[in-house]
Scaffold this motif. Structure first.
Motif, PDB file in Angstrom:
ATOM      1  N   TRP A 184       0.821  -1.478   0.051  1.00  0.00           N
ATOM      2  CA  TRP A 184       0.032   0.021   0.116  1.00  0.00           C
ATOM      3  C   TRP A 184       0.841   1.246   0.043  1.00  0.00           C
ATOM      4  O   TRP A 184       0.669   2.336  -1.005  1.00  0.00           O
ATOM      5  N   ASP A 185       1.999   1.366   0.904  1.00  0.00           N
ATOM      6  CA  ASP A 185       2.718   2.281   0.842  1.00  0.00           C
ATOM      7  C   ASP A 185       3.597   2.706  -0.505  1.00  0.00           C
ATOM      8  O   ASP A 185       3.740   3.766  -0.966  1.00  0.00           O
ATOM      9  N   VAL A 188       0.670   4.347  -2.634  1.00  0.00           N
ATOM     10  CA  VAL A 188       0.506   5.548  -2.335  1.00  0.00           C
ATOM     11  C   VAL A 188       1.635   6.590  -2.738  1.00  0.00           C
ATOM     12  O   VAL A 188       1.211   7.683  -3.235  1.00  0.00           O
ATOM     13  N   THR A 217     -13.072  -0.259  -1.611  1.00  0.00           N
ATOM     14  CA  THR A 217     -13.144  -0.606  -0.143  1.00  0.00           C
ATOM     15  C   THR A 217     -13.202  -2.024   0.171  1.00  0.00           C
ATOM     16  O   THR A 217     -12.520  -2.541   0.968  1.00  0.00           O
ATOM     17  N   ALA A 220      -9.539  -3.165  -0.046  1.00  0.00           N
ATOM     18  CA  ALA A 220      -8.767  -2.746   1.255  1.00  0.00           C
ATOM     19  C   ALA A 220      -9.050  -3.786   2.220  1.00  0.00           C
ATOM     20  O   ALA A 220      -8.092  -4.202   3.142  1.00  0.00           O
ATOM     21  N   ASP A 224      -6.433  -6.375   4.143  1.00  0.00           N
ATOM     22  CA  ASP A 224      -5.854  -6.383   5.470  1.00  0.00           C
ATOM     23  C   ASP A 224      -6.392  -7.425   6.523  1.00  0.00           C
ATOM     24  O   ASP A 224      -5.762  -7.563   7.370  1.00  0.00           O
ATOM     25  N   THR A 249      -9.307   0.529  10.420  1.00  0.00           N
ATOM     26  CA  THR A 249      -7.848   0.599   9.736  1.00  0.00           C
ATOM     27  C   THR A 249      -7.776   0.611   8.364  1.00  0.00           C
ATOM     28  O   THR A 249      -7.263   1.296   7.445  1.00  0.00           O
ATOM     29  N   ALA A 250      -8.499  -0.466   7.816  1.00  0.00           N
ATOM     30  CA  ALA A 250      -8.409  -0.789   6.377  1.00  0.00           C
ATOM     31  C   ALA A 250      -9.485   0.089   5.640  1.00  0.00           C
ATOM     32  O   ALA A 250      -8.735   0.529   4.426  1.00  0.00           O
ATOM     33  N   ARG A 252      -9.887   3.304   6.420  1.00  0.00           N
ATOM     34  CA  ARG A 252      -9.148   4.682   6.315  1.00  0.00           C
ATOM     35  C   ARG A 252      -8.151   4.745   5.286  1.00  0.00           C
ATOM     36  O   ARG A 252      -8.007   5.915   4.805  1.00  0.00           O
ATOM     37  N   LYS A 253      -7.931   3.712   4.633  1.00  0.00           N
ATOM     38  CA  LYS A 253      -7.147   3.614   3.377  1.00  0.00           C
ATOM     39  C   LYS A 253      -7.879   4.204   2.076  1.00  0.00           C
ATOM     40  O   LYS A 253      -7.259   5.011   1.440  1.00  0.00           O
ATOM     41  N   GLN A 256      -8.207   7.831   2.853  1.00  0.00           N
ATOM     42  CA  GLN A 256      -6.964   8.427   2.520  1.00  0.00           C
ATOM     43  C   GLN A 256      -7.015   8.943   1.099  1.00  0.00           C
ATOM     44  O   GLN A 256      -6.625   9.900   0.499  1.00  0.00           O
ATOM     45  N   GLY A 315      -1.805  -5.647   1.770  1.00  0.00           N
ATOM     46  CA  GLY A 315      -2.256  -5.114   2.867  1.00  0.00           C
ATOM     47  C   GLY A 315      -1.455  -5.834   4.235  1.00  0.00           C
ATOM     48  O   GLY A 315      -0.206  -6.329   4.168  1.00  0.00           O
TER      49      GLY A 315
END
Length: 440
Positions: A184-185, A188, A217, A220, A224, A249-250, A252-253, A256, A315
């Motif tokens: 994921w990082d 992004v 959704t 994600a 995770d 938490t998932a 929130r990606k 984001q 994830g």
């Protein structure tokens, strides 16, 4: 028998498709429908419309089937709502079709949940005409047969495999083609770079299509929490599974992506296929969609567009999985000419005939020995290496009402920035609890 699902679930689904009564596959096959005698005709209802690439492939196979066997096939090109049209007739004495093809979710909700579909296990045991010594089960990848089997009964013989990935132009983004984002990082970071270069969000989405918004959704969450988590939460009548901190938490990606302006301007007010066409023309970089993306967007693609794709990033689980769905054949339990229908299914699975689904419609087949279209080569690599599981965690197939009435509305609010991740989860929990109180 109640077919494949528990009685409570069967009754819910029966109500949804307005089919009264439920007969198990085995009982229905013995008590009604085909007598097992040979027939020289059958009626085939298809999900395709006349003139579509798949319809042309099937039409050619039907013509040769009739020529070689003498069995006449009356085909009706019903379009995508074929299962809905057939459903009300399945528990009557006059089921109008002997064979149907459709997407897995429609077959399962129409035939399996109501017990009105024939067990197709015998079809898998049939020899394929023109391939001496080869049975249908020998050529279909075992993972697809397992996918289309419930409680030991096969409910679908697939001829097309769909998968969702993130698509891009390999000629325009050669660096991505050389090293697709894995985490994921990484993803992004890539989006930040492309947003800076474009001055606009690099992600394409027609948010008026609830399914397409749901892809983001859902992926994600599953990356995770792992396959099965989305389905488990969807069916939790207490709503407790939504309290898992990993769930928000998932999500929130996705928040984001929305707050960070990563979706192209106008996505939240688009009218399909405006943004999708914009992407194909070079107006955005990435599109999360099924393997139908190349054939669907080709008319709008800019010159030199090279279709490439990569799976949704890993994830918290650190595992690469791949969502799939199937299109294939099913036979009503009360079909008058079930034996003729079985013969056609086995006939179509012949390599030469089935390969046209790849070569003429740009789709993947369930046969590993059929070459995959070049535009889907990246998807095939993932299918060969990653763990596969049903698209949308099977929720769209098994709990259609929850998915459309509970999840989709609140998810559209999330993806268009109307609610936060925390509010989304809270609202999803409360509406799910209310839903199961009425439908449990």
């Amino acid at each position: 028998m109640n077919g494949f699902l528990p009685r409570r679930q069967v009754l819910r689904t029966v109500a949804a498709v307005t089919v009264a009564g439920a007969l198990g596959l085995g009982a229905a096959a013995c008590g009604g429908g085909s007598t097992g005698e040979a027939s020289n005709e059958l009626v085939y209802w298809s999900m395709w419309k006349a003139g579509e690439p798949q319809a042309k492939v099937l039409e050619s196979a039907i013509a040769s089937f009739t020529k070689e066997t003498g069995v006449k096939v009356k085909v009706e090109w019903k379009g995508r709502d074929v299962s809905k049209q057939l459903a009300p007739t399945l528990n009557t004495r006059n089921v109008p079709a002997d064979l149907v093809d459709s997407a897995d979710r429609f077959v399962k909700s129409t035939f399996v949940a109501t017990g009105q579909g024939l067990d197709l296990s015998p079809v898998y045991d049939m020899e394929i005409p023109g391939e001496t010594g080869k049975k249908v089960s020998d050529v279909i990848d075992p993972k697809y047969r397992e996918y289309a089997t419930s409680e030991g009964k096969a409910w679908l013989v697939p001829y097309e495999v769909l998968a969702e990935q993130i698509w891009y132009d390999g000629n325009a983004l050669k660096d991505v083609a050389a090293a697709p984002p894995k985490t994921w990082d990484d993803f992004v970071s890539l989006l930040d770079s492309r947003k800076s270069a474009r001055g606009d969000g690099p992600l394409a989405l027609d948010a008026d299509i609830a399914d397409y918004s749901a892809f983001w959704t859902y992926h994600a969450i599953l990356r995770d929490l792992g396959p099965g988590a989305f389905g488990a939460a969807a069916t939790d009548a207490t709503g407790a599974k939504f309290d898992d901190p990993a769930f928000v938490t998932a999500v929130r990606k996705i928040e984001q992506l929305v707050k960070g302006g990563y979706f192209v301007k106008g996505y939240d007010g688009s009218k399909f296929p405006a943004v999708q066409q914009k992407w194909a023309g070079g107006g955005a970089d990435f599109l999360l969609l099924g393997t139908f993306a190349p054939s669907e967007t080709k008319p709008s693609a800019k010159e030199g567009f090279a279709y490439r794709s990569f799976p949704f990033p890993e994830g918290a689980k650190g595992e690469q999985t791949q969502e799939i769905s199937l299109i294939g054949f099913a036979i009503p339990a009360k079909a008058r000419n079930a034996e003729a229908a079985k013969r056609f299914v086995a006939y179509f699975m012949n390599k030469e005939r089935l390969s046209k689904i790849a070569s003429e419609t740009d789709n993947i087949t369930p046969r590993a020995d059929i070459e995959v279209p070049a535009v889907l080569a990246d998807v095939k690599k993932t299918l060969d290496t990653a763990r596969t599981h049903p698209a949308l965690d099977g929720v769209k197939m098994d709990h259609t009402d929850w998915y459309t009435k509970v999840f989709q509305p609140v998810n559209t609010e999330l993806i268009t920035g109307k609610v936060s991740a925390a509010d989304f989860v809270a609202k999803l929990k409360s509406t799910s609890v209310d839903f199961w109180k009425l439908n449990g």
